[in-house]
Design an enzyme around this catalytic site. Structure first.
Site, short mmCIF file in Angstrom:
data_model
loop_
_atom_site.label_atom_id
_atom_site.label_comp_id
_atom_site.label_asym_id
_atom_site.label_seq_id
_atom_site.Cartn_x
_atom_site.Cartn_y
_atom_site.Cartn_z
N HIS A 166 2.06 4.87 4.21
CA HIS A 166 1.22 5.43 3.16
C HIS A 166 1.62 6.87 2.86
CE1 HIS A 166 -2.17 2.47 4.54
NE2 HIS A 166 -1.12 1.85 4.02
N SER A 224 0.80 -1.22 0.00
CA SER A 224 0.00 0.00 0.00
C SER A 224 0.84 1.27 0.00
CB SER A 224 -0.98 0.00 1.18
OG SER A 224 -0.31 -0.34 2.38
#
Length: 284
Positions: free
Chosen positions: A262, A205
């Site tokens: 992230h 991610s």
């Protein structure tokens, strides 16, 4: 109607058969050479979308006489072959998911985590980064992006890497995608380590947010068909990031989210998107 770019391909790709297919289908088009690429133009974005889908299915122009099932199968196989880095990364991720039993096999995971750890009773003892690097375990700087915890975690990350990775590979080439994947992986892993300290984290991610930021700002500076993101994707992913940062999932004990990874990936992706878009705009 203004012409728009339907495809950008390297000069070594033979478009002859596909152009013959477009002629048989009476699709108006023209091909130019720009910055070391061959560019296929068609009148209007709706037609361009159809041409891209047609090329994804029949890059060799062999549409005639195929049954729908065989055509779809051939199109998928051709997509895999046409995106070697995307395919290889997803294949490696699936292999690691199998070896780690989707995050359950700690005997394998401890060799892939950012820093080593050992489990003793109900406690987990982590090493520190300095000790890890002193022992020559440099692969750990990247391998956390291959670890996934659960089928949903794996499926979502694999889906979006397929969507975003293929775009970059088609527009800037396989080596650029590989380089960006490694850079975003490093940025995400270091950001998470320095924010949270020694801990167990993983997943693609952080890389995905890097790819998102890269496509977003590259497209803003040098608009192109490949980096035009699906409607709402940017808002969806940024909204998800903000929701995760509220800590609600940890509060509900649903999952621990590596928010710093992230953010680290997204920031570096925005930087590469700005640089790449500025260079592409200057070349135009």
């Amino acid at each position: 109607m203004n012409p728009v770019v339907a495809l950008r391909l390297p000069l070594h790709v033979d478009l002859g058969a596909f152009l013959a297919l477009l002629q048989r289908l009476q699709v108006p088009h023209r091909v130019t050479e720009e910055a070391g690429e061959q560019v296929l133009w068609v009148p209007g974005e709706p037609l361009a979308e159809q041409v891209r889908e047609l090329y994804a299915r029949y890059p060799r122009g062999d549409a005639g006489g195929q049954v729908p099932g065989a055509a779809a199968s051939a199109g998928f196989v051709q997509s895999l072959k046409g995106s070697p880095i995307t395919t290889a990364m997803l294949g490696l991720t699936l292999l690691v998911a199998a070896l780690t039993l989707l995050g359950e096999n700690f005997a394998v995971i401890h060799w892939l985590s950012f820093v080593d750890f050992r489990i003793q009773g109900d406690y987990v003892y982590f090493s520190y980064l300095g000790e890890t690097l002193a022992n020559g375990q440099w692969w750990r700087l990247l391998t956390p992006m291959l670890i996934h915890f659960g089928l949903l975690h794996l499926a979502m990350n694999a889906l979006w890497y397929w969507v975003l990775g293929r775009r970059i590979e088609a527009r800037q080439g396989p080596w650029m995608l590989l380089g960006l994947t490694l850079v975003f992986g490093l940025a995400a892993n270091f950001a998470q380590y320095f924010y949270a300290g020694p801990s167990l984290f993983g997943g693609l991610s952080g890389v995905l947010y890097g790819l998102l930021g890269h496509c977003w700002l590259f497209q803003r500076l040098a608009p192109n068909a490949e980096y035009r993101l699906p409607p709402g994707l940017l808002v969806l992913m940024l909204g998800w990031l903000l929701l995760c940062m509220t800590g609600i999932f940890e509060l509900l004990r649903f999952a621990a989210i590596a928010n710093a990874a992230h953010v680290g990936g997204l920031v570096v992706g925005c930087v590469t998107g700005l640089l790449g878009g500025a260079l592409a705009r200057q070349r135009r």
